[in-house]
Scaffold this active site. Structure first.
Site, PDB file in Angstrom:
ATOM      1  N   GLU A   1       0.886  -1.170   0.000  1.00 50.87           N
ATOM      2  CA  GLU A   1       0.000   0.000   0.000  1.00 50.87           C
ATOM      3  C   GLU A   1       0.910   1.202   0.000  1.00 50.87           C
ATOM      4  O   GLU A   1       1.333   1.691   1.044  1.00 50.87           O
ATOM      5  CB  GLU A   1      -0.926  -0.039   1.208  1.00 50.87           C
ATOM      6  CG  GLU A   1      -2.049   0.981   1.110  1.00 50.87           C
ATOM      7  CD  GLU A   1      -1.611   2.402   1.442  1.00 50.87           C
ATOM      8  OE1 GLU A   1      -1.195   3.130   0.491  1.00 50.87           O
ATOM      9  OE2 GLU A   1      -1.671   2.778   2.603  1.00 50.87           O
TER      10      GLU A   1
ATOM     11  N   GLU B   1       2.909   8.685  -4.614  1.00 51.63           N
ATOM     12  CA  GLU B   1       3.871   8.352  -3.552  1.00 51.63           C
ATOM     13  C   GLU B   1       4.890   7.334  -4.067  1.00 51.63           C
ATOM     14  O   GLU B   1       5.533   6.629  -3.304  1.00 51.63           O
ATOM     15  CB  GLU B   1       3.132   7.870  -2.299  1.00 51.63           C
ATOM     16  CG  GLU B   1       2.424   9.034  -1.606  1.00 51.63           C
ATOM     17  CD  GLU B   1       1.709   8.672  -0.322  1.00 51.63           C
ATOM     18  OE1 GLU B   1       1.895   7.552   0.182  1.00 51.63           O
ATOM     19  OE2 GLU B   1       0.940   9.510   0.158  1.00 51.63           O
TER      20      GLU B   1
END
Ligand SMILES: C[S@@+](CC[C@H](N)C(=O)[O-])C[C@H]1O[C@@H](n2cnc3c(N)ncnc32)[C@H](O)[C@@H]1O
Length: 709
Positions: free
Chosen positions: A509, A518
């Site tokens: 994740e 990210e």
């Protein structure tokens, strides 16, 4: 891992977070708002009946916004204490009252008497306490003023009066003044004077009064054409507002008070106003219908509009005379103090209209718990996380871990993958190698082990984490849970770990609000070296989405920084006061594992956004971004509004601002282009608008905003 050859947005680096930090440890962002209105309750018990003072529309669970307060527009009266006590005792929270005697014209005072003359304001500043003036009075600037009149005397008188009245209002520390609606379509001189005043204004807001009208282009023949063949432009009062605020350079103290009339424009066009700085909605008594019992009520469309105003903290102001004759015997009777109060309140001429507004307010659905928790984050700009470059703090992990919905989705995905991978008959003999890459403090390890238990599959887990601080927690978790035989902790960056064996399933994740922001693609490209050729990645893909928005609040907050850097940065923000102008569209998709021979994570997308003509023209302050991830097969997780995972709070949307707001004419398309660029040390986005106008390319070479590799 990174070089210091580009500008780090100083002051942000340490407080950047994708998700909400533990709110207990944060200053409430809402406290940075300039003020809320009314600031505090009226304090003088001598002249007013305290039990009637500050009487919000009622208590709606969770809503502590300004929309609890309701004002009333009054006529000029030089007995201010009386006007205020009558209205406050009548149940209103504030008055919108003329400050100057309406017959006054500066030019009528001759030069000889000018020096000694006293301006005809509604009483001295001493008639009310400073707190009363500022908490309960909005100044109403004389409605006769016409700064764009052809008549020189009227124009000059208007300018003098405007300045005198606003100076007086500043002297009284009023929180807001209501400016009259511009008289014609041309408002440049009016805007010029207001703009001059705005440059030196204290904290006072100026509410420009704008009627809520828009003639619908196709339906309304009376506006489109006349019998003599002349074409008349359809009226859209938003255009008037837009011209005025453009002339005033989008000043943050210039806002709108909308006059709500008996007929309303189309729903689509109304939506635009929620992105504008509308502070008040003035609802006229003659917009009310009559219910079966003879009381005032509003049409369904008006009701819906008022709910929108309440939701967006827009205060209601009632205006006009009572036009309903209430049924005989409707006044309450009784002998107790409460009854006296009720009777006194009932004496207010338009109390029944206020009661109806209060009823609508209380009828609203209470805010869900999650929304209440997030109230303080509404429209608060945050710098996105850099979980690769920075080490996240304990409180950030704690916030992630509270989002049970996210982990339930992961557990469902892992369960499905386990069942697909190992048939029931092999369940007791085959061990699945599962690697959680970017394990943090272990919640995905737990979710994976629970999935194994649920499906009866045997698991060997590697938990790979590059943050040494999180690794400490991982070790104690493994010990505490007795997972030593099943879980191996690897303190390493996944991009350089040499795994002792290959994985069947890779769980991660590493998703940002915009999916790839990210650097999940870069990390997983590195990690797929140790995934078996037929191995599964959870997530298997993710896509970013984007849509144009009007959000004057965010635009002004970015502008406050007075530099280019902040206009070229993407922010994580709990979007609230905004208008979504067109459905969101997919931007970039990444799929894992990715076995293409020349992997490139650079991307480019050109998008065209269409908006129905009936919406009218609008302004775009920037673009709201979201993501949706397919974890495994039909198990997804995301924040794209039309498919968002319910009750998941790990991610707020992302916001890409524009350096200059873009005006889009009704029915015109809006072209947007965005690039994902990759360098040796950083990844960044560049973006621009190419139609209807051309903006500069924002964030060239990642000069203002980038994510470190
Ligand atoms: C968004 S957090 C998720 C943490 C945890 N899995 C959860 O769901 O709560 C991402 C984690 O991945 C770690 N991480 C990011 N890039 C990494 C890399 N290249 N190698 C190892 N860990 C990484 C970060 O330190 C962080 O702990």
């Amino acid at each position: 891992m990174k070089q210091a050859d580009f500008v780090i947005p100083l002051n942000w680096k340490n407080d950047s977070f994708r998700q909400i930090k533990n709110p207990k440890t944060l200053a409430n962002p809402a406290s940075s708002f300039p003020f809320s209105f009314p600031v505090k309750p009226y304090q003088n018990p001598e002249s007013f009946n305290l039990s009637k003072i500050i009487m919000p529309l009622g208590d709606n669970l969770g809503d502590k916004s300004d929309s609890r307060y309701c004002g009333v527009e009054t006529d000029f009266n030089d007995d201010m204490p009386h006007v205020l006590s009558y209205n406050i005792n009548g149940g209103f929270d504030f008055i919108v009252a003329p400050l100057m005697e309406p017959g006054y014209r500066p030019s009528l005072i001759n030069t000889a008497s000018r020096e000694s003359s006293v301006l005809p304001f509604a009483g001295s500043d001493l008639v009310l306490s400073p707190a009363q003036w500022s908490s309960h009075v909005v100044g109403k600037i004389s409605s006769w003023i016409d700064l764009d009149s052809e008549d020189d005397v009227l124009r000059e008188d208007s300018e003098t009066a405007l300045k005198q009245e606003l100076a007086w209002a500043s002297h009284l520390s009023l929180q807001a003044c209501l400016l009259p609606t511009p008289k014609g379509n041309s408002c440049a001189n009016y805007a010029r004077c207001v703009n001059q005043i705005l440059q030196n204004l204290n904290n006072m807001q100026l509410w420009l009064r704008i009627p809520l009208v828009k003639s619908d282009d196709e339906d309304d023949d009376s506006v489109n054409g006349t019998s003599d063949g002349m074409v008349v432009e359809p009226t859209d009062s938003w255009e008037l507002w837009n011209s005025f605020r453009e002339l005033c350079e989008h000043h943050s103290q210039l806002s709108v008070a909308l006059d709500v009339l008996s007929s309303l424009p189309s729903v689509n066009s109304l939506g635009r106003w929620f992105g504008e700085p509308v502070k008040a909605a003035i609802v006229h008594t003659d917009s009310f219908l009559t219910n079966a019992r003879g009381y005032p009520c509003l049409s369904k469309r008006h009701q819906k509009l008022l709910s929108g105003f309440f939701y967006f903290s827009i205060q209601i102001v009632l205006s006009g005379k009572a036009v309903h004759k209430l049924p005989v015997g409707s006044l309450p009777s009784g002998s107790g103090q409460a009854d006296n109060n009720a009777q006194q309140a009932q004496k207010h001429e338009i109390r029944s209209y206020l009661d109806y507004v209060g009823y609508l307010y209380q009828k609203m659905e209470p805010l869900p718990e999650q929304e209440r928790f997030e109230l303080g984050y509404r429209d608060f700009l945050q710098s996105p996380l850099q979980p690769l470059m920075d080490n996240l703090e304990a409180q950030t992990y704690e916030t992630f871990e509270k989002d049970s919905v996210k982990y339930i989705q992961y557990q469902r995905a892992v369960s499905k993958a386990l069942v697909d991978r190992i048939p029931d008959e092999n369940a007791s003999t085959t061990t699945v190698i599962l690697m959680v890459v970017g394990a943090g403090r272990g919640p995905l390890v737990r979710a994976s082990l629970q999935a194994a238990e649920e499906t009866g599959r045997k698991l060997k887990v590697y938990a790979v984490e590059k943050n040494p601080n999180a690794v400490v927690t991982l070790h104690s978790l493994v010990k505490l849970e007795g997972w030593e035989d099943v879980v191996t902790i690897i303190s390493c960056d996944m991009r350089c770990w040499e795994a002792p064996e290959k994985a069947d399933i890779l769980v991660s994740e590493l998703l940002g609000s915009f999916g790839d922001n990210e650097l999940s693609p870069e990390c997983l490209d590195g990690a797929q070296r140790f995934l078996k050729p037929d191995g599964i990645s959870i997530p298997s893909s993710y896509t970013s989405f984007i849509q144009p928005v009007t959000t004057s609040k965010l635009y002004n907050d970015v502008k406050l920084h007075k530099d280019l850097l902040h206009f070229e940065t993407a922010y994580v923000v709990k979007l609230h006061r905004l208008a979504k102008l067109s459905p969101s569209q997919a931007v970039f998709t990444f799929t894992h594992p990715n076995y293409s021979p020349n992997i490139s994570n650079q991307r480019y997308k050109k998008l065209r956004f269409e908006t129905p003509v009936e919406t009218g023209s609008f302004i775009v302050h920037g673009f709201a971004g979201y993501f949706d991830a397919i974890l495994y097969k039909d198990v997804h997780l995301g924040i794209e509004p039309s498919t968002a995972t319910p009750n998941m709070f790990s991610w707020f949307p992302i916001f890409f601002p524009l350096r200059s707001p873009v005006y889009v004419k009704a029915g015109s398309p809006l072209d947007f282009q965005i690039w994902r660029c990759c360098g040796n040390t950083k990844v960044w986005y560049e973006w621009c608008v190419t139609s209807p106008t051309v903006s500069p390319i924002h964030n060239c070479n990642g000069r203002s905003y980038w994510v470190g590799l």
